[in-house]
Write an enzyme that holds these catalytic residues in place. Structure first.
Site, PDB file in Angstrom:
ATOM      1  N   GLY A  48       0.830  -1.199   0.000  1.00  0.00           N
ATOM      2  CA  GLY A  48       0.000   0.000   0.000  1.00  0.00           C
ATOM      3  C   GLY A  48       0.866   1.251   0.000  1.00  0.00           C
ATOM      4  N   CYS A  49       0.257   2.373  -0.328  1.00  0.00           N
ATOM      5  CA  CYS A  49       1.013   3.615  -0.444  1.00  0.00           C
ATOM      6  C   CYS A  49       1.523   4.074   0.928  1.00  0.00           C
ATOM      7  CB  CYS A  49       0.176   4.696  -1.124  1.00  0.00           C
ATOM      8  SG  CYS A  49      -1.477   4.906  -0.450  1.00  0.00           S
ATOM      9  N   TYR A  50       0.642   4.118   1.924  1.00  0.00           N
ATOM     10  CA  TYR A  50       1.097   4.516   3.258  1.00  0.00           C
ATOM     11  C   TYR A  50       2.143   3.529   3.806  1.00  0.00           C
ATOM     12  CZ  TYR A  50      -2.571   8.101   3.963  1.00  0.00           C
ATOM     13  OH  TYR A  50      -3.383   9.220   3.899  1.00  0.00           O
TER      14      TYR A  50
END
Lengths: 339, 339, 339, 339
Positions: free
Chosen positions: A149-151
């Site tokens: 995921g991006c985070y």
């Protein structure tokens, strides 16, 4: 030329995948699909692609897709990927899944955070978590890559050097994360209407974001321990994640110790850059790249340290990293198509 | 009607002071000045004021100013206020200083953080720190009010309820603060050029912001103890500060305990609002107001707590609070002109 | 104190009406409604209103509303107003309709541009077009005011001085209009998602905007003739309309002639300001005001003239002007609550 | 590999030139310079370049530069280019000048609009105006290319098809042009401070923009006649120009006539796209490309026509077109490095 497909090509991440893959020197983009009913040319949907690609974009049909490509990028909503990947894998295809479906090793954890029973639980342990800087060996030749995921990408690139070096922090590390709006996907939503987000800034899903267990698992995978608190905020801009991480080390810890940990972790990494002392990255420094930039500071008398990590949520935080993972899995130079 | 003056009326805070004071029911805006050479009508500089005010705006001249007004708002760069205030005070005027010059009680501290010897050190202990929610009694009748900085206002409204209630946190509280661009003032600067800030987000002055000692002093003034780490970031928007505060409490501390502390601290406060559980403010909720909105959450099993505080940096963070302080100092209803 | 109601209080225009009316010296906001199912306090929906208003906001029910107020602002989607106004008018209430339903005198025109047969055609000629600077006398004591659209307000304030002065232009005047996003209303829409509008700018409804016949009718009402072309564009900002009008006059026409026409038209107008030669307004000059600012230039050798008109689409373009109309209709000072 | 240099590499256009040239398949970026005193690595100034280029960036010194490269891009302020180009040309180098210095054939015109006597007047007629879609043959093998301004590129791509086809308009065409902020260059300026531009939109240099004579000359060069009025506006976004052009044709002119003119003009052009009927481009459609997108409409009963043209001011409006010109001048495929 390897033939590749993007399933879900009209979301923000799918679009970025198409853009990158259209210029990749070792693959040919051979199939794209989207839920939209009406078949269109992908270059008519995204006109800047004209002259670079010429492909129909229609709803996904396995019977067409299987014959068209060897590697499949799944840029699908979570819960859809885990119903799409099995048939592709069973037919010998390689899958890079950009959704959250194969990121957590434990189906119970998935169910708790994504609200649905996992449809393909036996493959969860087989899937490789695609953070190349830390799990490169497992990604080589992988059949199923769970793209982070991006985070979590942003957070783990700031946490894992410590885990690897055995530099433990005290108490809970704070991960204060801020993301641009494309992170929420391309969809009609009153809360994401321009005038709600513009000139605004707010925290959301406080202590309740579904990326928290992914960060915890990523830390565990790298042999790390240590608690953390994670809060996400919405920035009024298109692309970019900046995470500010706060660590407590024993007073007297020299800043050089922290700097050495990060510099040695990333010395040979093409896509991660540690800024010089006193310099901190902004998200515009990494806009439209597959890079992560890191700045850090430590106050020796108190042991308080700050690590700032900046990525493009659609680049290193999604499509860029997915292509980096494909490069590794298929034996291409890791930076192919990404510079 | 009390006559008031704004010295430094064309910066962002000065402009907001003029806007608020032009509609204040108990005062008459009688004098405005600005460094700009050319005398102009203030309503020609800010055309939306036409019909509401009719005043020349020229460089400050004490001989004109002293006869014109009874209360002076100093919206001046730091180091200029401390050279301007003494003559006004000596002539019996009341001064609300929006600069940093009278906020720190110790001249050595001032010199270290603002780079210049303090020009009026004996008045530092006499000046009243103008955070009404916590120092209201001292502000009443004060001759010299040091209006708090924007970041300190945002941070202290999230810290001081704990200090007052004696609810101590462990280790260092993290204050992750984000501000809109007007906080940097109205000036030519390549770093604040639209295209440098727009679509960007970055940390700045990491572990080195001059507002850190002000927060520490504010905490001490309220009888609080406890360490903190403070990092500031620049948001691509005009107005607003959001601070995310992270506290470590003993595991098992109930969220209700934290909520009670905040709700009782602010139950009678007109300008501070504590949101219900699960709700967190955005800066747009407080845009162009003198309000501070607070949201909070606590995870009982770990004792990690998050407090989010949102203000308008030009409202409660500067001009609004300055008018609130004038209201208190002059005996007007505290909300006069502010709703 | 006159009691007023806002029907449709949670859209952008409704919210602005509530904000203005809550501070109006001669009325009391007594009733607000919204389609949202769940009754809430209006000050909980818009927290900055706390301390200024305390009102339930629930779905509109005529039986409650009729007893609650004397003047009704209808901030409703078009086609809904014309079904809501008749019962209010029949009960002796005054109606300020912010929708498009009563703006066009001819029901056939309405049907062509709004896609539905008019439900209250006999009232179309009785409704007064609420552009005070040109139709002030008819607005006084009006029972039903059709509040002008945002684009027509911006365009007509640049056209009607010419019509009134009999200064004819040659060929078709060009009206190149640009609006902020709140003009499209508060709604879920993929096309208005932050990342579609941000960093973007585009023309829309080219030669097909429903405000074109309203401009034509406004011109006719003021006795004006003359063709025009009208194109609308979407600006990446919250509030503001800027219209750039291009006129062809006979070569040799002096700029002073044009300037005199505008200055004499607006000399006594509190809410319209003509800038000095060489100065042109931006939308930020009129942000959150009921003002219209105008700049103009004429090149004598060719007779080409440019008139730039700036308003806040929610101020003079909607809620502000609606309150100005109420002030006129009810005999209050025209600027009450608007400065 | 041809060696190329960028003189003025740290402005917005210079940076974009470096970015494009670093990925160009037929050239090697061999020299970059900037006025900044301190020599730095260009990849440290723009960190996203790391791994793609490794070059010192220091103040321009002809003695170093002449030996380093064969083709020079001059991304310099106007009046500086005309003092830099002569020595390069005299030494047999090819020059693509991105400034305005060689765009106007007449030195008197230059002096009137740029405020300084031209320093190299004899070369003005020798310089080739670099708009490839219309002057391709002259650009091939050119030694000195005057790269068009951003506004003129946008305007001329909407005007010249008419000139070439002999479709004359009546009266003055209106060119209402809007540009993002990078068009103003990277510099400290209070007027370009984020909070002055953000949430704002205004016209500037009304009827007085220095690009007007360049548009007139471009029209003349293509054999076109016809008057026009030109007004520029500042958009609150980084990159993009959208020009809305209004033409008056004889009533009864069919839309198809206009469409045919544009479609045949651009049928073989790789970088210009004419949208289908009813579709109009936004600047985001062409962001970071060398493309120009065009939409058009004509109302047959009146003869009023609208042509909308969108480019990226740093792409087709500056650096992209400069590289396209180099490709033509040096015999590379025209699209090399641009897709």
């Amino acid at each position: 030329m390897l033939k590749v497909a993007v399933i879900g090509a009209t979301g923000y991440t799918g679009e970025e995948l198409v853009r990158i893959l259209a210029g990749h020197p070792h693959v040919r983009l051979a199939y794209v699909s989207s839920r939209e009913d009406r078949a269109q040319k992908i270059q008519d949907i995204f006109p800047y692609l004209r002259g670079r690609v010429d492909l129909d974009c229609r709803p996904f049909r396995p019977e067409d897709a299987l014959g068209a490509a060897d590697v499949f990028f799944l840029s699908l909503p979570h819960t859809v990927s885990m119903r799409t990947a099995p048939a592709l894998l069973a037919n010998g295809k390689r899958v890079i899944d950009v959704s959250a479906d194969y990121r957590l090793p434990d189906p119970a954890l998935y169910e708790r955070h994504y609200g649905e029973k996992h449809a393909d639980p036996e493959r969860l342990r087989e899937a490789v978590y695609g953070l190349p800087e830390f799990f490169r060996d497992r990604i080589r030749n992988a059949r199923l890559v769970a793209n982070p995921g991006c985070y979590p990408t942003s957070a783990l690139l700031g946490l894992l050097p410590l885990a690897r070096a055995g530099l433990a922090w005290q108490g809970a590390c704070v991960i204060d994360a801020k993301s641009g709006v494309t992170g929420a996907g391309r969809k009609a939503s009153a809360a994401l209407n321009f005038s709600e987000v513009n000139e605004n800034f707010r925290a959301y899903k406080v202590l309740a974001h579904q990326h928290e267990p992914e960060i915890a698992e990523g830390l565990k995978r790298a042999g790390g321990k240590g608690a953390f608190v994670f809060v996400t905020h919405l920035l009024p801009l298109d692309r970019g994640i900046l995470s500010t991480l706060y660590f407590q080390f024993p007073p007297g810890t020299p800043e050089k110790r922290l700097r050495d940990v990060f510099e040695s972790a990333y010395a040979k990494e093409r896509f991660v850059r540690v800024h010089a002392a006193g310099r901190f990255p902004g998200v515009k420094d990494v806009l439209r790249t597959n890079q992560c930039h890191i700045g850090l500071a430590l106050r020796e008398e108190t042991g308080n340290a700050v690590v700032v990590s900046a990525i493009d949520n659609l680049g290193k935080g999604a499509a860029g990293q997915a292509v980096q993972n494909m490069n590794l899995a298929c034996g291409f130079p890791e930076e192919a198509g990404l510079e």
